[in-house]
Design an enzyme around this catalytic site. Structure first.
Site: not given
Ligand code: GDP
Length: 331
Positions: A12, A123, A125, A147, A189
């Site tokens: 991206q 990040s 994170e 990560y 997404r």
């Molecule tokens: P991150 O902040 O880099 O981990 O980005 P993500 O988009 O993977 O996740 C953002 C937040 O959404 C985190 O707190 C996840 O626990 C929460 N989340 C809840 N349900 C989902 C899911 O089904 N998929 C992902 N990827 N995140 C989820």
């Protein structure tokens, strides 16, 4: 003509950055990992304008060769295993690619072209279980996933090469940044794709994890400009890039589903499979340093971002259905 080498260019951020640099008349070199089925989806429109160099972030010799070929003025190190949830089942791979490879890249630059300016994709994170809110450049790190731990290493090794070898190395601490090019496993997404598929009758439910976590979501297209700005300054430094606004995952669902005239509560099912072993409950960035020193500006807000993503997924899913129907007709 300036020359830039980008790792992670098919991702991206890499694709938005490559487009941005091409618009500024850069010669863009992209590191490409050998795979049997290369994925050029994000860079489709600019594929022929990028000079492709084969290499792998875990292979120092290939990176030395890449820097030699590109002879870059600027190096953007965006390649990584970037999905937090995948870092628990694959912690060593994540360490190799997201942490140790940063040293590989810095070494290659130090050996071949030490005057090149270096950007490391750090990040939010790294803040993990946050010790202050909002998080800024001085906030201590407390990563909560393999990560996050790997990114802390990448951040500090970048700072260390700057201080040890006088390299122009910057670390951009970017908060979550999204776009229609975000991978389908990320929550934004995943949601906008599901909205489009539900709307077109291809999906009937959406399985999700923790809906209460709060994120500071911005538009990736705005964030790559900050990467470039960091490398145009007189002195190398580290910057937080964020919107300064946070929303829950639940709000994300509300905004995306209601934009398509749907009620998310009728479709969302909580599935423990998507709940993480350790969660980052809240991320909220203070990007005032970047706004003041880099004159960086945010252009796309949260609602606009989610609407843009839903619109693009609607178009893509509709096109997939047309393609499928046409294919079924001729066969
Ligand atoms: P991150 O902040 O880099 O981990 O980005 P993500 O988009 O993977 O996740 C953002 C937040 O959404 C985190 O707190 C996840 O626990 C929460 N989340 C809840 N349900 C989902 C899911 O089904 N998929 C992902 N990827 N995140 C989820």
């Amino acid at each position: 003509m300036k020359r830039a080498l980008i790792t992670g260019v098919t991702g991206q951020d890499g694709s938005y950055l490559a487009e941005f640099l091409l618009s500024k008349d850069y010669e863009v070199f992209g590191l490409r990992r050998r795979t049997s089925t290369p994925n050029y989806e994000n860079v489709y429109s600019i594929k022929d304008r990028i000079h492709w160099i084969s290499g792998d972030l875990t292979d120092l010799a290939s990176l030395i060769e890449a820097v030699r070929i590109a002879d870059p003025d600027e190096v953007y190190n965006l390649g990584a295993q970037s999905f937090v949830a995948a870092s628990w089942p694959q912690p060593l791979l994540t360490s190799q690619i997201t942490a140790v490879s940063v040293t590989n890249m810095l070494e290659a630059v130090k050996i071949v072209k030490p005057t090149a300016r270096f950007y490391q994709a750090s990040s939010s994170e790294m803040f993990g279980k946050v010790v202050e809110t909002p998080q800024r450049e001085t906030t201590p790190f407390y990563p909560r996933s393999p990560y996050g731990v790997a990114k802390v290493y990448g951040h500090w090794i970048t700072v260390n090469y700057r201080e040890s070898f006088d390299m122009f190395a910057c670390s951009g601490i970017l908060f979550n940044h999204e776009s229609p090019r975000r991978g389908l496993e990320f929550v934004t997404r995943k949601v906008t794709d599901a909205v489009a598929r539900i709307k077109h009758g291809l999906q009937s439910e959406l399985r999700m994890g923790n809906l209460d976590s709060l994120r500071d979501w911005g538009f990736a297209g705005d964030y790559v400009k900050a990467m470039w700005l960091m490398l145009q300054q007189e002195e190398p430094d580290d910057y937080v890039i964020s919107t300064g606004e946070m929303h829950t995952v639940r709000e994300l669902l509300q905004v995306a589903f209601s934009y398509a005239g749907l009620d998310y509560e009728q479709y969302v099912v909580i599935d423990p499979e998507f709940v993480r072993p350790a969660e980052v409950d809240l991320l909220l960035g203070d990007s005032s340093k970047a706004q003041t020193k880099l004159d960086w500006k945010l252009e796309v807000g949260f609602h606009e971002l989610i609407h843009m993503m839903v619109d693009e997924d609607m178009k893509r899913v509709a096109a997939e259905i047309r393609y499928h129907d046409a294919f079924t007709l001729v066969n």
